[in-house]
Structures are given as C-alpha cells and as structure tokens.
Design an enzyme around this catalytic site. Structure first.
Site: not given
Lengths: 429, 429
Positions: B81, B301, B172, B15-17, B13
């Site tokens: 994956v 997450d 939002e 993403g941010f992590g 992944g």
C-alpha cells in the site's frame, strides 16, 4: 596396543564425505578439526524439494556441531578455506592457519557453466540452501506477478520454467515444478490457471538420466510428459539471458530458469600443483591419496578416481561416504598400528543403485540388475532417502511432510521470506 | 432475501485482523480483495521461536493464498500500500489502483524506537520472518566467533545478549536465548562453554509484563533468573551503538541486541487527515470506523479504541480477531439487510486472558481472575498457541517440534542460511 602421539587430522568440508570421515574416526586416537563455511550439513539429494516449496530449509539441514556434539575428538570450525600449503602441511583459513598431519579434502562440487559464467545470473544452480530459497522465491513470485498481469504474453512467460540439464536434479526439479503448478497452486488464483504453467526440461544429450539404462530414461520421459513437462533432448543451449534461453531453432521465454547441467570441482584445486582431471577434480591414487603427498586424501565429488572395474566413481553421496570410510580406515590403521603407506589398500566402490524421483508415485530406480519405475520406484526412493537423512528430527518431520503432501496435494513451505511486490506492470484492478 | 449489487470490500493486511475479516465475510455477497506485501500470514506470537532457533520460518507462516484458496469471493494481491484516497475511495498500491466500497485497514504495527531510528541498525526489532532469521543468524554466529576467539573480553561480549523491553516478546526472547545457550548448545563447543552466556533483559519501567498483576511479574522475574537471565528493571536505555547498550551508570557490551520495547502504527496513518493517537494509530469510533469516513474501518494494532469498560483495547491477536468479526458483521448486515450506519453497534472486547512463556515448563498466565505460573501456565500457553495456529500442517509439525525439543533439549532450526565466516580475529589454532 601401541599408541603414537596424537595425530592432527583436518577435514575440509562437512558434506557427506567430510562428515562420514569424522564419524568413522570416532574411535581413533586422533585430533580432528572439520572446517566448513556453512554451519550446517546439507542433505543435498532433497535440496530440490526446498527449491520447489515441498520442504523448508531446516528440514534438509542440520548443524554440523549438533551432529558431532557427542564425538569428543572433533572440533568444528565455521570458516572458509583460502589456500593449502601442501609442503608445509598447513591449511590457510580466512581467520586462522591450521597445521595437519593428515588432510582429507571433501569440498565437493560447484555448479559449472562450461565457460559461460555470465549465464549464472540468469540461470542459478542448485548447490546451497541459499540457491534453493532464491529459486523458490523467484518461482512463487512469478505466479503472483502473472495473477496481476494484464498481458497474455507476459503471463505466459511468467508461468514458464526452464530447467537446463536432464540428470537426476533436472528431472526432479521439472517433475516437482510441474506438480506444484498443476496440483498445489491449482485453486488459489482468480485470474490465472496455474495448471497452464509450462515446464520445459532441456538436455543436450540424446536422453535423460544418461547414467541409467535407456528403458528407464524412456520411462522417466513418459512419466514427466504425463505431468505436462515438455522434454527436449539433443538440444544444447546456445545462450542464456534475462528470462530467455536460446536453443537451436527456438527461443524459450521463461521467468524461472534453473541450471542443473554441470558440476565442476571447487576452484581451490586449481591453485595446487597436483594432477587434475578436465573438470578440475583432484586425480588421486587408487587408495584416494595424492601421489606426491600421501598424507593428503580427497573424497567425494572433488576426487577423480576409477573403481576396481576401471569405471569412474560417480559423484553421488554413497560414493562419497564409502570413500570417507576407506580413508578413515587407512588413517586408523596407520595411527593405531603404525603400518605405512605401501600397506594402503585400493578403494573399491559398491554401487548400491541409482534412482530419480519424478513426482507423486513417479520415479525410476535401478538396483543391481533390477529396474523399477512408477510407484515401486517411488516407494524405494522414499525409503532410501528417509533412511539416509541425517538426524532423528529431520527424518520424522520430513516423513510427515511427505505423507501430508501426498494425502492433501498441498505443500507446506510456500513462504517467500524476503518479499517484493507482485508485478512489473500497471493498470489492472 | 433482498440482494444489493455486489459491494467491493478491500482488506489491507493479512495478519490476524485482516485474515479473520476475509473469513468472516465468506458467506456475504461481497467481492473481497486482500492486499499484503508478504505472501504469507505470520503467526506472530511464535516468531520469537524462529529468532531463537526453535522453529523454522515455514512453521510459523502459511501462504495467504493457501489459507483462502477455498473462499471464492476473495482475491489475494501481493503488493504494497502506497497511499489512500479516502475521498475518492481508492487504495493506491505500487502496481495498481484499487477502488472500494468498504475498506478494512488491518496493517498492524511496526517496531518503534521512540524517535531514535538510528538504533535500529544495532538493535533490530522482531516483526517479520526476515527479522527473526537475521537475529537467529547473528546469535548463532556469535557463538561460532567466540569459539575461535583468543580474547577473553571479546568472548564475553560475543556471548552476551541484550533484550530491550520487558513485555511478552522481551520475556519470551530472554528465556528462549537463555535455554538455547544453557541447554541446547551446551556440549557442542570445545573452546567455550555456552552455559556461560549472559542474557540481560532491560526494562525501563519498574517491572516486567506490566499488563499483568504484579505477582505474575515477580514470578516471571524469578523464573527468568532461575534460567540465568539478568533482569534490569527501572533501567531506561540511554543510547545504543554497535554491540553496545548504554543504560544509566552501566555500559552493556553485547554482540546480539534485540529491540522489543516499542510498537508504533504503520506510517501510512500519518499521511491521512484523520485523528491519530500518540502512537500514530487511527482513532476510531466505538463501532471501529472513522468518524468522517464510515465506510473505512480499522482493526488490530493499527486501531486505537476503548472497550465497553473504557479501557484501551490491547494490541494482541485475539483483540484483532474480535474486531475483525465485529466489522465483518456490520458489513454483512449492511450489504445483506440494507441497514445503515446509525444501526452499527459498538465493539465489545472479551479478554480471554494473557500469558507469556519463559522456557521449558516456565510461564505466567492470567485467565479471568485465575492466575498461574510455572508448569500449569506453560501447559496452558502451549495448548492455546497450538489451538490458534493457522493451518493443519503447521499445528502438527510445531507440536512434534515442541515435544521433540522438550524431550531432548535440542532445537531443530539452528541453520544459518547465508553464512559468513566465523571470526574477526586471527591466530588461534
């Protein structure tokens, strides 16, 4: 001033011709309906930059509604033209029937495969945002596949791009793909060297950019070759199949194939009982209307007309806009002043020049009797395109994007939205 | 310094992590492979702006390769994956099998329909660029259909949007849709008044933004209502079908429905024989690794863990990045200094604050013990998001886009790429 009852003007197409026709009628006492099957006006001269990941889709497109929001005598309809009833003066859309007093046909051109429509699936053309995004995804994913491929031969095919057609679009695509692979992607892969990518530009005629003087064609060829592009002229395509282009005496294996060779007219023209030229375009009178239907005009790429010097008016956006201005002036005079068809003037085309860009600091341009190439032509190209870009936001955003790409050799729009997986082969770790 | 043989770190992944984990290992003597099925890192906190036509897809995404181009110890693989073999320490991708010494699972969350996956087709979630573009196209085309509809009732349905879920994304989206219809589209239509559009925000719990203090929830509700949004709290959804949301005692007819109510873990976790929480997230040790497989970490997450105060770490991007830093530090120490698992520290979460934006000058924010709402919160929100945006180009482009939207009340990304026709009904002219 004498005012007649409000005439209905229907404009088909919101490209350069259709949009300009609407705008030029802003102060006329007419009720305009403009129909397009897309919600946006597309700045087609920069579409190749979307295909080559230089710009994002929204940077070369603006909603038609937004452009015309302030013009109260225009209604915008998102719909598709299905048929025309010239006798009854009605346009059949998918969802409604629209009557007109004046009709302006500005539907533009479509990609033509010269009778080989089966090639389209292997070699897409470049007419819409959708086309551009598909080509971009294919080209970017090809490098991803090459990165995980274990076969040299497959890697070679994946990193080969063939552009068919040596007109402005073909030249621009070839140059931009060469720069993308040689500069932008250079340091991002670990198992392949994107600079080894092979861009081949195939042209059936004896030289590139046949609408320009031959010195500029030669200059364009030299500038492309300096970028590593292989230029094949006098090389007609024999056939195209999945990832393969056959030319005389040679078979080109390429993951990415783009067709930039032919433009034909929208197929709607063939359903009408009016004179067409060989490409299917509407043959119009010198005043840009149909001989048998003077209330019907055609402008832009769908119109076939000769200019005041007897030369065919080229299929470029300045010509489309000049035609639209001409038609709007006729309609304005007739609705405001009550003059009639015999008073219509002939269309005169003013050739502002032609240019094609090849890459960073590389271009060719002709303006009147002046010919440029290299950096001066590139600067001229940049200025002219920014000047013509529709919409304030796009101008600024596109300009910054270019400055940024120029300074950093990066490109901002390298995003694959509908992503697949990377490879067709197994085994590498 | 003592150097062990080069350990293989596989990061799932980008993403941010996942991205932060790679970056935090830049100076470690490890060989990193990061796998993502998209070619881009997505700035998820701004994804709702793509869905509401404020930003273009490329403005909130950057190619993973471009971000990591300068980091020589990382290989980027575009692949999906398929499975994990924790015993053999191997990741099965679609196209290859990748062995690891350390594994960092950072696959993020997916939209969860709480057992009602049949609702997905009527009420898409907002997790990917593809999702955002689909929602944008649906919402923009709804206004086009309303413009040519002759039925009042149908127009009302077409101009109604229901957002399910009163967390930050729901708030939002509701605010941005309200502004889009009330301000941006206002003067562009001739037969409908977009300001009459109806945005309904449906929340099952007693208040919006339940992670914030109740005064801020109330402020958010007031700010949304000032924009014309109908806020329904304590209103669980009973069922969703085509263009219809059933809540207790009321049926909401809406062309555009967006599901912003639930986040679950990537389904991969269910195939593993390890402890999961109710949402399917991996329950990790306080050091963020699996109890039975200390070489396997989970961040972001997909990880379920309590912070130093015994509170669950929230599923927000700062938490994912902090977790990634923690894991990278562990791997760095173990590979560089040879320390072992018992020396691992627990993860400590530092809550930098939470915020949600509602619209132009409207937001709520909490930072430590400070609470803001309205303009100050909005300015804070703007600053923090610009600060975190990945990639120089995007920061500048997004900033200009926002300034432009703010000054002119226009939006630059209102382009429908795959356009259909406008209406389901006939007869209007």
């Amino acid at each position: 001033m004498k005012r007649k009852t409000r005439q209905k003007v229907v404009v088909l197409g919101a490209g350069f011709g259709g949009l300009r026709a609407c705008q030029a009628l802003a102060d006329s006492n007419v009720e305009i309906t403009v129909v397009d099957r897309q919600n946006h006006h597309l700045f087609q001269p920069l579409l190749y930059q979307v295909a080559t990941a230089g710009l994002s889709a929204t940077e070369v497109a603006q909603p038609v509604r937004a452009i015309l929001a302030g013009q109260r005598n225009v209604s915008v309809v998102l719909d598709e033209v299905v048929g025309l009833d010239l006798a009854a003066k009605k346009v059949q859309l998918k969802e409604q029937l629209v009557p007109y007093d004046y009709l302006i046909i500005a539907l533009g051109g479509v990609t033509s495969y010269f009778g080989h429509s089966e090639w389209e699936q292997y070699a897409p053309g470049l007419k819409s945002l959708d086309d551009a995004i598909k080509i971009r995804q294919r080209a970017l994913l090809a490098f991803e596949k090459a990165e995980v491929s274990t076969s040299r031969e497959e890697q070679k095919r994946l990193m080969t791009m063939v552009i068919v057609g040596g007109g402005p679009t073909g030249v621009e695509l070839a140059g931009a793909f060469a720069e993308l692979s040689r500069h932008v992607l250079r340091s991002e892969f670990r198992h392949i060297d994107p600079a080894q990518a092979h861009v081949i530009l195939v042209e059936a005629g004896p030289r590139l950019l046949s609408h320009l003087p031959s010195e500029l064609s030669e200059s364009a060829t030299r500038q492309l070759e300096a970028l590593g592009v292989e230029v094949l002229t006098s090389t007609p395509v024999v056939s195209i199949s999945e990832a393969r282009v056959e030319v005389e005496g040679r078979s080109l294996n390429a993951e990415t194939i783009v067709w930039a060779a032919g433009v034909g007219a929208n197929s709607l023209t063939r359903s009408l009982d009016v004179p067409l030229d060989r490409a299917g375009r509407l043959v119009v009178e010198p005043g840009l209307f149909l001989a048998e239907h003077p209330e019907v005009f055609a402008v832009g790429d769908i119109a076939s007309v000769k200019d005041q010097h007897g030369k065919p008016v080229p299929g470029v956006s300045p010509a489309a806009m000049q035609m639209a201005n001409h038609v709007a002036a006729i309609i304005h005079r007739e609705t405001e002043e009550g003059v009639d068809v015999p008073a219509r003037r002939r269309f005169e085309y003013w050739d502002k020049g032609t240019m094609a860009t090849i890459g960073r600091s590389a271009a060719v341009a002709k303006m009147g009797s002046l010919e440029f190439s290299g950096l001066p032509a590139w600067i001229a190209w940049l200025g002219v395109h920014l000047l013509f870009l529709v919409g304030f936001r796009n101008k600024i955003a596109v300009f910054l994007q270019w400055v940024y790409s120029y300074v950093t050799f990066r490109r901002g729009a390298r995003v694959v939205i509908h992503s697949g997986t990377a490879s067709d082969n197994k085994g590498k770790s």
